[in-house]
Design an enzyme around this catalytic site. Structure first.
Site, PDB file in Angstrom:
ATOM      1  N   GLY A 132       0.796  -1.215   0.000  1.00 22.60           N
ATOM      2  CA  GLY A 132       0.000   0.000   0.000  1.00 22.60           C
ATOM      3  C   GLY A 132       0.836   1.275   0.000  1.00 22.60           C
ATOM      4  O   GLY A 132       2.069   1.252   0.092  1.00 22.60           O
ATOM      5  N   HIS A 133       0.144   2.390  -0.077  1.00 23.04           N
ATOM      6  CA  HIS A 133       0.795   3.701  -0.145  1.00 23.04           C
ATOM      7  C   HIS A 133       1.552   4.028   1.143  1.00 23.04           C
ATOM      8  O   HIS A 133       1.155   3.658   2.240  1.00 23.04           O
ATOM      9  CB  HIS A 133      -0.248   4.792  -0.416  1.00 23.04           C
ATOM     10  CG  HIS A 133      -1.303   4.887   0.650  1.00 23.04           C
ATOM     11  ND1 HIS A 133      -1.182   5.693   1.750  1.00 23.04           N
ATOM     12  CD2 HIS A 133      -2.493   4.248   0.776  1.00 23.04           C
ATOM     13  CE1 HIS A 133      -2.260   5.570   2.505  1.00 23.04           C
ATOM     14  NE2 HIS A 133      -3.071   4.688   1.934  1.00 23.04           N
ATOM     15  N   GLU A 134       2.680   4.697   0.984  1.00 13.18           N
ATOM     16  CA  GLU A 134       3.536   5.134   2.098  1.00 13.18           C
ATOM     17  C   GLU A 134       4.061   3.988   2.951  1.00 13.18           C
ATOM     18  O   GLU A 134       4.465   4.184   4.098  1.00 13.18           O
ATOM     19  CB  GLU A 134       2.812   6.158   2.989  1.00 13.18           C
ATOM     20  CG  GLU A 134       2.973   7.586   2.574  1.00 13.18           C
ATOM     21  CD  GLU A 134       1.885   8.094   1.647  1.00 13.18           C
ATOM     22  OE1 GLU A 134       1.975   9.252   1.228  1.00 13.18           O
ATOM     23  OE2 GLU A 134       0.932   7.353   1.335  1.00 13.18           O
TER      24      GLU A 134
END
Length: 295
Positions: free
Chosen positions: A224-226
């Site tokens: 996922g993001h970050e």
């Protein structure tokens, strides 16, 4: 790098922003938001300049932040940020539409301002989007799509992987309808990293998604993001890693594990097959089950 001048949106200011960042790791000339939940991190803005800061009403914003940046007070700073990011994304896409992809003799597409190191091998059907940087001795197999990424040496990417696509970050508008928050970050990949077949590596929404040196991902892994995966981490097939997760050095994640968003797993942890990790895990442990616990 695409930039816009904030004078288009805010009177009295004249500086450029080139994207977004997260209050946990802020960067100059970006946009970000601060809610009361993360107000304690406002001191991170000490060394940044020329940012648009959407701050929740009631937060005590120091004068030194206001003097160096454009501060917008909002009841819902996440929504205000999402609207600005949407306008930035729209302008960036309009700019992208003017750029050209070139079909190479090798049967893959390459965008403008792309750098690929010596001794790299790319199979037909791949798309290497504009502004991507890839180091030496890369091996990128059929139908891979790479965008919004900076990649080191000795990179292996197996078939049908996507690197740098939109993550699943949402907000709610004034009518309580769900809207998408544009992703404007990157994927930063170190040296000797391997991406499995059908992997899905999201770009950062506000900051960056980071895979350090010697990270190895099996097939069908979602990142996922970050997410920040540190050096020498091994992730087995079918694992789901939600946004803002940190996996520290020498961690092993078993088949079909699931890690909740914003969880940190410290060094030398073994995450068992099918484990569901819902909270921070301290170093040097083996965890199993749903919810995952030390055995």
């Amino acid at each position: 790098m695409f930039k816009i001048n904030v004078s288009q949106f805010m009177k009295g200011y004249d500086f450029e922003v080139c994207g977004t960042s997260y209050i946990g790791n802020p960067k100059s000339n970006t946009a970000m938001y601060i809610s009361k939940k993360i107000e304690s991190q406002i001191g991170n803005l000490e060394n940044v300049r020329n940012c648009i800061v959407f701050a929740e009403r009631g937060i005590n914003v120091p004068e030194w932040v206001k003097s160096n940046n454009a501060v917008v007070i909002a009841d819902n700073p996440q929504l205000s940020y999402a609207k600005f990011a949407g306008e930035f994304d729209k302008a960036a896409r309009k700019h992208e539409a003017k750029r050209k992809l070139q079909l190479t003799e090798g049967g893959y597409y390459i965008g403008e301002n792309v750098t690929i190191g010596e001794d790299s091998y790319i199979e037909p059907g791949c798309i290497i989007w504009h502004d991507v940087s890839i180091g030496r001795n890369a091996r990128i197999l059929a139908n891979t799509v790479i965008r919004n990424a900076v990649i080191g040496d000795d990179f292996i990417c197996n078939e049908n992987a996507t690197v740098g696509n939109y993550g699943f970050t949402l907000a709610k508008d004034e009518n309580n309808n769900i809207i998408r928050m544009p992703a404007l970050g990157k994927v930063i990949i170190g040296n000797h990293v391997e991406i499995g077949a059908n992997n899905d590596i999201n770009r950062g929404t506000c900051g960056d998604t980071i895979l350090e040196d010697y990270v190895k991902l099996d097939g069908l892994v979602h990142v996922g993001h970050e997410v920040h995966i540190c050096k020498n981490v091994e992730v087995s097939a079918g694992t789901v890693i939600s946004g803002f997760v940190t996996l520290k050095e020498n961690t092993y994640v078993g088949v079909n594990a699931c890690i909740k968003n914003r969880v940190e797993i410290e060094e030398n942890v073994l995450v068992g097959m099918g484990a569901v990790v819902t909270r921070k895990i301290k170093a040097n442990r083996s965890i199993f089950g749903n919810p995952a616990r030390k055995i």
